[in-house]
Design an enzyme around this catalytic site. Structure first.
Site, PDB file in Angstrom:
ATOM      1  N   LYS A  46      -9.090  57.425   7.422  1.00 59.63           N
ATOM      2  CA  LYS A  46      -8.875  57.231   8.854  1.00 59.63           C
ATOM      3  C   LYS A  46      -8.973  58.573   9.578  1.00 59.63           C
ATOM      4  O   LYS A  46      -8.324  59.542   9.165  1.00 59.63           O
ATOM      5  CB  LYS A  46      -7.466  56.650   9.049  1.00 59.63           C
ATOM      6  CG  LYS A  46      -7.303  55.734  10.225  1.00 59.63           C
ATOM      7  CD  LYS A  46      -5.870  55.177  10.210  1.00 59.63           C
ATOM      8  CE  LYS A  46      -5.632  54.154  11.275  1.00 59.63           C
ATOM      9  NZ  LYS A  46      -6.479  52.964  11.174  1.00 59.63           N
ATOM     10  N   ALA A  55       0.036  55.859  15.037  1.00 57.07           N
ATOM     11  CA  ALA A  55       1.429  56.305  14.842  1.00 57.07           C
ATOM     12  C   ALA A  55       2.204  56.138  16.145  1.00 57.07           C
ATOM     13  O   ALA A  55       3.345  55.670  16.164  1.00 57.07           O
ATOM     14  CB  ALA A  55       1.452  57.753  14.381  1.00 57.07           C
ATOM     15  N   ASP A  71      -2.976  52.325   5.798  1.00 57.57           N
ATOM     16  CA  ASP A  71      -4.446  52.304   5.728  1.00 57.57           C
ATOM     17  C   ASP A  71      -5.090  53.648   6.063  1.00 57.57           C
ATOM     18  O   ASP A  71      -6.189  53.697   6.584  1.00 57.57           O
ATOM     19  CB  ASP A  71      -5.009  51.195   6.625  1.00 57.57           C
ATOM     20  CG  ASP A  71      -4.758  51.461   8.102  1.00 57.57           C
ATOM     21  OD1 ASP A  71      -3.900  52.295   8.422  1.00 57.57           O
ATOM     22  OD2 ASP A  71      -5.443  50.844   8.938  1.00 57.57           O
ATOM     23  N   ARG A 104      -1.878  40.498   2.350  1.00 57.42           N
ATOM     24  CA  ARG A 104      -1.796  39.791   3.633  1.00 57.42           C
ATOM     25  C   ARG A 104      -3.014  38.888   3.763  1.00 57.42           C
ATOM     26  O   ARG A 104      -4.149  39.371   3.739  1.00 57.42           O
ATOM     27  CB  ARG A 104      -1.759  40.803   4.783  1.00 57.42           C
ATOM     28  CG  ARG A 104      -0.420  41.533   4.889  1.00 57.42           C
ATOM     29  CD  ARG A 104      -0.275  42.211   6.237  1.00 57.42           C
ATOM     30  NE  ARG A 104      -0.964  43.485   6.258  1.00 57.42           N
ATOM     31  CZ  ARG A 104      -0.405  44.638   5.903  1.00 57.42           C
ATOM     32  NH1 ARG A 104       0.843  44.677   5.491  1.00 57.42           N
ATOM     33  NH2 ARG A 104      -1.089  45.765   5.955  1.00 57.42           N
ATOM     34  N   LYS A 111      -5.640  35.920  12.523  1.00 55.39           N
ATOM     35  CA  LYS A 111      -4.900  36.565  13.613  1.00 55.39           C
ATOM     36  C   LYS A 111      -5.243  35.893  14.951  1.00 55.39           C
ATOM     37  O   LYS A 111      -6.327  35.302  15.074  1.00 55.39           O
ATOM     38  CB  LYS A 111      -5.281  38.042  13.670  1.00 55.39           C
ATOM     39  CG  LYS A 111      -4.678  38.844  12.537  1.00 55.39           C
ATOM     40  CD  LYS A 111      -4.633  40.297  12.928  1.00 55.39           C
ATOM     41  CE  LYS A 111      -3.708  41.058  12.015  1.00 55.39           C
ATOM     42  NZ  LYS A 111      -3.514  42.435  12.457  1.00 55.39           N
ATOM     43  N   GLU A 138      -5.442  50.691   1.642  1.00 50.58           N
ATOM     44  CA  GLU A 138      -5.616  49.271   1.995  1.00 50.58           C
ATOM     45  C   GLU A 138      -7.034  48.823   1.645  1.00 50.58           C
ATOM     46  O   GLU A 138      -8.003  49.466   2.031  1.00 50.58           O
ATOM     47  CB  GLU A 138      -5.383  49.066   3.497  1.00 50.58           C
ATOM     48  CG  GLU A 138      -5.445  47.591   3.903  1.00 50.58           C
ATOM     49  CD  GLU A 138      -5.268  47.380   5.400  1.00 50.58           C
ATOM     50  OE1 GLU A 138      -4.197  46.928   5.820  1.00 50.58           O
ATOM     51  OE2 GLU A 138      -6.208  47.702   6.160  1.00 50.58           O
ATOM     52  N   THR A 151     -16.671  43.663  12.915  1.00 53.33           N
ATOM     53  CA  THR A 151     -17.355  44.888  13.322  1.00 53.33           C
ATOM     54  C   THR A 151     -17.667  44.866  14.818  1.00 53.33           C
ATOM     55  O   THR A 151     -17.433  45.839  15.539  1.00 53.33           O
ATOM     56  CB  THR A 151     -18.670  45.061  12.510  1.00 53.33           C
ATOM     57  OG1 THR A 151     -18.346  44.955  11.131  1.00 53.33           O
ATOM     58  CG2 THR A 151     -19.336  46.389  12.777  1.00 53.33           C
ATOM     59  N   ILE A 152     -18.164  43.727  15.282  1.00 56.19           N
ATOM     60  CA  ILE A 152     -18.497  43.605  16.706  1.00 56.19           C
ATOM     61  C   ILE A 152     -17.216  43.665  17.552  1.00 56.19           C
ATOM     62  O   ILE A 152     -17.138  44.405  18.538  1.00 56.19           O
ATOM     63  CB  ILE A 152     -19.220  42.252  16.991  1.00 56.19           C
ATOM     64  CG1 ILE A 152     -20.482  42.106  16.147  1.00 56.19           C
ATOM     65  CG2 ILE A 152     -19.494  42.077  18.486  1.00 56.19           C
ATOM     66  CD1 ILE A 152     -21.613  43.019  16.504  1.00 56.19           C
TER      67      ILE A 152
HETATM   68  P1  0O2 Z   1      -9.552  50.871  11.758  1.00 51.73           P
HETATM   69  O1  0O2 Z   1      -9.702  51.950  10.788  1.00 51.73           O
HETATM   70  O2  0O2 Z   1     -10.014  51.259  13.117  1.00 51.73           O
HETATM   71  O3  0O2 Z   1     -10.110  49.573  11.280  1.00 51.73           O
HETATM   72  P2  0O2 Z   1      -1.991  46.063  12.958  1.00 51.73           P
HETATM   73  O4  0O2 Z   1      -0.588  45.596  13.149  1.00 51.73           O
HETATM   74  O5  0O2 Z   1      -2.989  44.952  12.936  1.00 51.73           O
HETATM   75  O6  0O2 Z   1      -2.423  47.173  13.868  1.00 51.73           O
HETATM   76  P3  0O2 Z   1      -1.238  46.752  10.215  1.00 51.73           P
HETATM   77  O7  0O2 Z   1       0.052  46.064  10.359  1.00 51.73           O
HETATM   78  O8  0O2 Z   1      -1.231  48.169   9.717  1.00 51.73           O
HETATM   79  O9  0O2 Z   1      -2.075  46.766  11.556  1.00 51.73           O
HETATM   80  O10 0O2 Z   1      -2.069  45.988   9.156  1.00 51.73           O
HETATM   81  P4  0O2 Z   1      -3.193  44.915   9.174  1.00 51.73           P
HETATM   82  O11 0O2 Z   1      -3.194  44.100  10.403  1.00 51.73           O
HETATM   83  O12 0O2 Z   1      -3.075  44.229   7.862  1.00 51.73           O
HETATM   84  O13 0O2 Z   1      -4.466  45.829   9.109  1.00 51.73           O
HETATM   85  C1  0O2 Z   1      -4.935  46.538  10.186  1.00 51.73           C
HETATM   86  C2  0O2 Z   1      -6.421  46.689  10.004  1.00 51.73           C
HETATM   87  O14 0O2 Z   1      -6.994  45.400   9.849  1.00 51.73           O
HETATM   88  C3  0O2 Z   1      -7.049  47.280  11.241  1.00 51.73           C
HETATM   89  O15 0O2 Z   1      -7.077  48.659  11.103  1.00 51.73           O
HETATM   90  C4  0O2 Z   1      -8.445  46.693  11.202  1.00 51.73           C
HETATM   91  O16 0O2 Z   1      -9.267  47.370  10.276  1.00 51.73           O
HETATM   92  C5  0O2 Z   1      -8.165  45.308  10.664  1.00 51.73           C
HETATM   93  N1  0O2 Z   1      -7.834  44.392  11.761  1.00 51.73           N
HETATM   94  C6  0O2 Z   1      -6.654  43.793  11.977  1.00 51.73           C
HETATM   95  N2  0O2 Z   1      -6.715  42.978  13.055  1.00 51.73           N
HETATM   96  C7  0O2 Z   1      -7.963  43.073  13.531  1.00 51.73           C
HETATM   97  C8  0O2 Z   1      -8.635  42.453  14.637  1.00 51.73           C
HETATM   98  O17 0O2 Z   1      -8.100  41.650  15.415  1.00 51.73           O
HETATM   99  N3  0O2 Z   1      -9.948  42.807  14.805  1.00 51.73           N
HETATM  100  C9  0O2 Z   1     -10.583  43.667  13.982  1.00 51.73           C
HETATM  101  N4  0O2 Z   1     -11.862  43.946  14.240  1.00 51.73           N
HETATM  102  N5  0O2 Z   1      -9.966  44.285  12.944  1.00 51.73           N
HETATM  103  C10 0O2 Z   1      -8.676  43.977  12.712  1.00 51.73           C
HETATM  104  P5  0O2 Z   1      -7.052  49.607  12.385  1.00 51.73           P
HETATM  105  O18 0O2 Z   1      -5.750  50.266  12.480  1.00 51.73           O
HETATM  106  O19 0O2 Z   1      -7.561  48.909  13.571  1.00 51.73           O
HETATM  107  O20 0O2 Z   1      -7.991  50.747  11.903  1.00 51.73           O
END
Ligand code: 0O2
Ligand code: 0O2
Length: 214
Positions: A46, A55, A71, A104, A111, A138, A151-152
């Site tokens: 990241k 954070a 992650d 998860r 979601k 992760e 991705t989109i």
């Molecule tokens: P990156 O690197 O930009 O992808 P959250 O509460 O969802 O913010 P949490 O609780 O850490 O995050 O865990 P979760 O939901 O299991 O995993 C988060 C990651 O899942 C995100 O990372 C995305 O990669 C993916 N993700 C979760 N929800 C969505 C969504 O609605 N759309 C998309 N496109 N990806 C999703 P980050 O932090 O966005 O980082």
């Protein structure tokens, strides 16, 4: 003051190692079976700006990043069919070089955004010159259709910062539904597709051999 290069070094090492290991699973399948449940694997550490953003959003103190941000090291395994995801997760559960700390399932529980994927959080031991360091990583496992949608949506999210105009929101929900139906359709014709792929691979090998002889 965090020394980012030092802090992120074990994460980078973990991503590099895991990419090789997970791609190795694909190679083994290709060798031993006609179909691999893994289409391709990607990985990333990241970026610092995203770590800081997340954070702040999630109120994670910077001295607790290692335990509370799961992650920082991220891997993605893409599958052709929804069924393949369970096969891949089973294989991860059997491995001795990582420990699963959380799973998860955003496939059975998508979601609200429409996002679908299976997330496995692991603890992975990195060997450093100062001894072993266990880090969290992760692994996201998803089909090609789920990946296309995510991705989109992710790039649009970047543009609109999560505040999508109503029209785009509607279209994204529609696209999520279409991706879901595409996965369903592909599953139904899975056997046909796989037969075609075996035929294609064999033909490719034969023509390679013929070219060598020429
Ligand atoms: P990156 O690197 O930009 O992808 P959250 O509460 O969802 O913010 P949490 O609780 O850490 O995050 O865990 P979760 O939901 O299991 O995993 C988060 C990651 O899942 C995100 O990372 C995305 O990669 C993916 N993700 C979760 N929800 C969505 C969504 O609605 N759309 C998309 N496109 N990806 C999703 P980050 O932090 O966005 O980082
Ligand atoms: P191959 O055998 O060419 O597929 P690296 O191995 O470190 O050089 P890296 O840094 O992991 O590659 O790149 P990244 O961005 O994490 O992942 C890119 C890999 O995913 C590349 O494969 C792409 O070919 C593959 N890839 C990306 N999108 C698709 C897709 O839609 N379909 C398929 N089949 N593959 C895709 P490699 O790693 O170069 O290996």
């Amino acid at each position: 003051m965090i020394q980012w290069e030092h802090f992120l070094a074990p994460y980078k090492q973990a991503v590099d190692e895991l990419k090789i290991k997970l791609k190795g699973m694909r190679s083994q399948f290709e060798l031993e079976h006609d179909h691999s449940p893994i289409e391709f694997v990607t990985g990333r550490v990241k970026p610092v700006a995203s770590i800081l953003d997340k954070a702040q959003q999630k109120k994670i103190p910077l001295d607790r990043l290692a335990t509370e941000m799961q992650d920082i090291a991220g891997l993605r395994m893409m599958c052709q069919f929804v069924d393949d995801i369970e096969t891949v997760v089973e294989l991860l559960r059997l491995r001795n070089d990582l420990r699963i700390v959380e799973e998860r399932n955003y496939i059975s529980h998508k979601k609200p955004s429409g996002y679908r994927s299976y997330h496995v959080v692991i603890e992975y031991p990195v060997q450093t010159i100062h001894g072993e360091q266990r880090i969290l990583a992760e692994i996201q496992i998803r089909t090609l259709a789920m990946n296309f949608w995510a991705t989109i949506e992710h790039s649009l999210n970047y543009k609109y910062k999560g505040q999508f105009p109503e029209e785009i929101n509607k279209r994204l929900q529609g696209a999520a539904e279409a991706a879901f139906r595409l996965d369903e359709e592909m599953s139904k014709i899975k056997d046909e597709i796989q037969e075609a792929q075996v035929y294609f691979t064999k033909n490719k090998e034969t023509s390679k051999k013929m070219k060598k002889k020429e």
